[in-house]
Write a protein that holds these residues in place. Structure first.
Motif, PDB file in Angstrom:
ATOM      1  N   ILE A 196       8.381   5.634   6.682  1.00  0.00           N
ATOM      2  CA  ILE A 196       9.784   5.511   6.263  1.00  0.00           C
ATOM      3  C   ILE A 196       9.852   5.087   4.801  1.00  0.00           C
ATOM      4  O   ILE A 196      10.626   5.643   4.015  1.00  0.00           O
ATOM      5  CB  ILE A 196      10.528   4.500   7.157  1.00  0.00           C
ATOM      6  CG1 ILE A 196      10.619   5.028   8.585  1.00  0.00           C
ATOM      7  CG2 ILE A 196      11.920   4.205   6.597  1.00  0.00           C
ATOM      8  CD1 ILE A 196      11.104   3.999   9.589  1.00  0.00           C
ATOM      9  N   LEU A 197       9.020   4.115   4.430  1.00  0.00           N
ATOM     10  CA  LEU A 197       8.991   3.636   3.057  1.00  0.00           C
ATOM     11  C   LEU A 197       8.582   4.757   2.102  1.00  0.00           C
ATOM     12  O   LEU A 197       9.206   4.949   1.057  1.00  0.00           O
ATOM     13  CB  LEU A 197       8.029   2.450   2.939  1.00  0.00           C
ATOM     14  CG  LEU A 197       7.930   1.785   1.586  1.00  0.00           C
ATOM     15  CD1 LEU A 197       9.278   1.203   1.173  1.00  0.00           C
ATOM     16  CD2 LEU A 197       6.869   0.705   1.615  1.00  0.00           C
ATOM     17  N   ASN A 198       7.549   5.513   2.461  1.00  0.00           N
ATOM     18  CA  ASN A 198       7.103   6.630   1.624  1.00  0.00           C
ATOM     19  C   ASN A 198       8.206   7.677   1.469  1.00  0.00           C
ATOM     20  O   ASN A 198       8.421   8.207   0.370  1.00  0.00           O
ATOM     21  CB  ASN A 198       5.847   7.276   2.201  1.00  0.00           C
ATOM     22  CG  ASN A 198       4.619   6.421   2.014  1.00  0.00           C
ATOM     23  OD1 ASN A 198       4.525   5.652   1.067  1.00  0.00           O
ATOM     24  ND2 ASN A 198       3.676   6.554   2.925  1.00  0.00           N
TER      25      ASN A 198
ATOM     26  N   GLU B 224      15.367   6.865  -3.147  1.00  0.00           N
ATOM     27  CA  GLU B 224      16.286   5.842  -2.646  1.00  0.00           C
ATOM     28  C   GLU B 224      15.915   4.445  -3.136  1.00  0.00           C
ATOM     29  O   GLU B 224      16.776   3.562  -3.183  1.00  0.00           O
ATOM     30  CB  GLU B 224      16.300   5.861  -1.114  1.00  0.00           C
ATOM     31  CG  GLU B 224      16.827   7.154  -0.520  1.00  0.00           C
ATOM     32  CD  GLU B 224      16.715   7.179   0.996  1.00  0.00           C
ATOM     33  OE1 GLU B 224      16.578   6.108   1.616  1.00  0.00           O
ATOM     34  OE2 GLU B 224      16.752   8.280   1.553  1.00  0.00           O
ATOM     35  N   ILE B 225      14.621   4.250  -3.452  1.00  0.00           N
ATOM     36  CA  ILE B 225      14.172   2.944  -3.924  1.00  0.00           C
ATOM     37  C   ILE B 225      13.326   3.144  -5.180  1.00  0.00           C
ATOM     38  O   ILE B 225      12.753   4.212  -5.406  1.00  0.00           O
ATOM     39  CB  ILE B 225      13.356   2.176  -2.852  1.00  0.00           C
ATOM     40  CG1 ILE B 225      12.142   2.986  -2.385  1.00  0.00           C
ATOM     41  CG2 ILE B 225      14.229   1.797  -1.672  1.00  0.00           C
ATOM     42  CD1 ILE B 225      11.240   2.254  -1.422  1.00  0.00           C
ATOM     43  N   THR B 226      13.242   2.109  -5.995  1.00  0.00           N
ATOM     44  CA  THR B 226      12.450   2.172  -7.223  1.00  0.00           C
ATOM     45  C   THR B 226      10.981   1.929  -6.912  1.00  0.00           C
ATOM     46  O   THR B 226      10.616   1.514  -5.801  1.00  0.00           O
ATOM     47  CB  THR B 226      12.932   1.112  -8.229  1.00  0.00           C
ATOM     48  OG1 THR B 226      12.659  -0.183  -7.679  1.00  0.00           O
ATOM     49  CG2 THR B 226      14.401   1.280  -8.558  1.00  0.00           C
ATOM     50  N   LYS B 227      10.146   2.151  -7.936  1.00  0.00           N
ATOM     51  CA  LYS B 227       8.717   1.920  -7.780  1.00  0.00           C
ATOM     52  C   LYS B 227       8.431   0.457  -7.478  1.00  0.00           C
ATOM     53  O   LYS B 227       7.586   0.145  -6.637  1.00  0.00           O
ATOM     54  CB  LYS B 227       7.970   2.356  -9.037  1.00  0.00           C
ATOM     55  CG  LYS B 227       6.485   2.195  -8.947  1.00  0.00           C
ATOM     56  CD  LYS B 227       5.787   2.662 -10.210  1.00  0.00           C
ATOM     57  CE  LYS B 227       4.294   2.449 -10.072  1.00  0.00           C
ATOM     58  NZ  LYS B 227       3.593   2.825 -11.297  1.00  0.00           N
ATOM     59  N   GLU B 228       9.148  -0.428  -8.131  1.00  0.00           N
ATOM     60  CA  GLU B 228       8.941  -1.862  -7.906  1.00  0.00           C
ATOM     61  C   GLU B 228       9.312  -2.249  -6.470  1.00  0.00           C
ATOM     62  O   GLU B 228       8.596  -3.010  -5.818  1.00  0.00           O
ATOM     63  CB  GLU B 228       9.761  -2.678  -8.904  1.00  0.00           C
ATOM     64  CG  GLU B 228       9.274  -2.566 -10.335  1.00  0.00           C
ATOM     65  CD  GLU B 228       9.687  -1.264 -11.014  1.00  0.00           C
ATOM     66  OE1 GLU B 228      10.677  -0.629 -10.572  1.00  0.00           O
ATOM     67  OE2 GLU B 228       9.010  -0.871 -11.979  1.00  0.00           O
TER      68      GLU B 228
ATOM     69  N   PHE C 156       9.359  -0.238  -3.931  1.00  0.00           N
ATOM     70  CA  PHE C 156       8.354   0.396  -3.069  1.00  0.00           C
ATOM     71  C   PHE C 156       7.100  -0.456  -2.976  1.00  0.00           C
ATOM     72  O   PHE C 156       6.603  -0.731  -1.877  1.00  0.00           O
ATOM     73  CB  PHE C 156       8.017   1.791  -3.609  1.00  0.00           C
ATOM     74  CG  PHE C 156       6.855   2.446  -2.918  1.00  0.00           C
ATOM     75  CD1 PHE C 156       7.008   3.046  -1.676  1.00  0.00           C
ATOM     76  CD2 PHE C 156       5.593   2.462  -3.509  1.00  0.00           C
ATOM     77  CE1 PHE C 156       5.944   3.643  -1.036  1.00  0.00           C
ATOM     78  CE2 PHE C 156       4.524   3.065  -2.873  1.00  0.00           C
ATOM     79  CZ  PHE C 156       4.696   3.656  -1.635  1.00  0.00           C
ATOM     80  N   GLU C 157       6.587  -0.882  -4.120  1.00  0.00           N
ATOM     81  CA  GLU C 157       5.345  -1.660  -4.131  1.00  0.00           C
ATOM     82  C   GLU C 157       5.515  -3.000  -3.421  1.00  0.00           C
ATOM     83  O   GLU C 157       4.627  -3.435  -2.688  1.00  0.00           O
ATOM     84  CB  GLU C 157       4.860  -1.846  -5.562  1.00  0.00           C
ATOM     85  CG  GLU C 157       4.359  -0.545  -6.174  1.00  0.00           C
ATOM     86  CD  GLU C 157       4.028  -0.652  -7.646  1.00  0.00           C
ATOM     87  OE1 GLU C 157       4.361  -1.698  -8.265  1.00  0.00           O
ATOM     88  OE2 GLU C 157       3.453   0.311  -8.182  1.00  0.00           O
ATOM     89  N   GLU C 158       6.660  -3.646  -3.627  1.00  0.00           N
ATOM     90  CA  GLU C 158       6.906  -4.938  -2.963  1.00  0.00           C
ATOM     91  C   GLU C 158       7.009  -4.768  -1.448  1.00  0.00           C
ATOM     92  O   GLU C 158       6.395  -5.526  -0.680  1.00  0.00           O
ATOM     93  CB  GLU C 158       8.196  -5.560  -3.516  1.00  0.00           C
ATOM     94  CG  GLU C 158       8.613  -6.838  -2.817  1.00  0.00           C
ATOM     95  CD  GLU C 158       7.646  -7.994  -3.026  1.00  0.00           C
ATOM     96  OE1 GLU C 158       7.713  -8.945  -2.226  1.00  0.00           O
ATOM     97  OE2 GLU C 158       6.831  -7.951  -3.977  1.00  0.00           O
ATOM     98  N   GLN C 159       7.749  -3.773  -1.020  1.00  0.00           N
ATOM     99  CA  GLN C 159       7.906  -3.557   0.427  1.00  0.00           C
ATOM    100  C   GLN C 159       6.595  -3.095   1.062  1.00  0.00           C
ATOM    101  O   GLN C 159       6.288  -3.473   2.195  1.00  0.00           O
ATOM    102  CB  GLN C 159       9.027  -2.562   0.676  1.00  0.00           C
ATOM    103  CG  GLN C 159      10.388  -3.135   0.321  1.00  0.00           C
ATOM    104  CD  GLN C 159      11.523  -2.159   0.502  1.00  0.00           C
ATOM    105  OE1 GLN C 159      11.382  -1.145   1.179  1.00  0.00           O
ATOM    106  NE2 GLN C 159      12.662  -2.458  -0.111  1.00  0.00           N
ATOM    107  N   LYS C 160       5.820  -2.310   0.335  1.00  0.00           N
ATOM    108  CA  LYS C 160       4.525  -1.876   0.853  1.00  0.00           C
ATOM    109  C   LYS C 160       3.597  -3.067   1.025  1.00  0.00           C
ATOM    110  O   LYS C 160       2.886  -3.177   2.015  1.00  0.00           O
ATOM    111  CB  LYS C 160       3.920  -0.853  -0.096  1.00  0.00           C
ATOM    112  CG  LYS C 160       2.619  -0.252   0.400  1.00  0.00           C
ATOM    113  CD  LYS C 160       2.120   0.822  -0.544  1.00  0.00           C
ATOM    114  CE  LYS C 160       0.811   1.382  -0.070  1.00  0.00           C
ATOM    115  NZ  LYS C 160       0.281   2.390  -1.013  1.00  0.00           N
TER     116      LYS C 160
ATOM    117  N   ASN D 138       2.006  -4.275   4.611  1.00  0.00           N
ATOM    118  CA  ASN D 138       0.551  -4.333   4.797  1.00  0.00           C
ATOM    119  C   ASN D 138       0.024  -5.754   5.001  1.00  0.00           C
ATOM    120  O   ASN D 138      -1.142  -5.935   5.320  1.00  0.00           O
ATOM    121  CB  ASN D 138      -0.170  -3.684   3.606  1.00  0.00           C
ATOM    122  CG  ASN D 138       0.010  -2.190   3.610  1.00  0.00           C
ATOM    123  OD1 ASN D 138       0.135  -1.566   4.647  1.00  0.00           O
ATOM    124  ND2 ASN D 138       0.026  -1.605   2.426  1.00  0.00           N
ATOM    125  N   SER D 139       0.860  -6.765   4.814  1.00  0.00           N
ATOM    126  CA  SER D 139       0.368  -8.144   4.975  1.00  0.00           C
ATOM    127  C   SER D 139       0.453  -8.607   6.406  1.00  0.00           C
ATOM    128  O   SER D 139       0.950  -8.019   7.279  1.00  0.00           O
ATOM    129  CB  SER D 139       1.139  -9.087   4.088  1.00  0.00           C
ATOM    130  OG  SER D 139       2.500  -9.137   4.462  1.00  0.00           O
TER     131      SER D 139
END
Length: 60
Positions: free
Chosen positions: A36-38, A45-49, A51-55, A59-60
């Motif tokens: 969904i995030l990808n 719909e979302i920025t790179k920042e 995306f990276e934060e939510q990813k 993953n944590s």
């Protein structure tokens, strides 16, 4: 008369297959949070920042 029922049944079955062909991809498969995030990132719909934060959170 029997052929008419076979034709009606065939049309019903064909309709079901056509309906499932359009909607079946979403009916049987559930997206993972990462998919969904990808998809949201790919659609813009979302920025790179974001995306990276939510990813990182996923993953944590």
């Amino acid at each position: 008369m029997m052929y008419a029922w076979i034709i009606v049944l065939g049309v019903i079955v064909l309709g079901i297959f056509l309906y499932l062909g359009k909607n079946g991809s979403k009916m049987g498969k559930r997206e993972t949070p990462l998919e969904i995030l990808n998809r949201r990132f790919a659609n813009g719909e979302i920025t790179k920042e974001e995306f990276e934060e939510q990813k990182r959170i996923i993953n944590s």
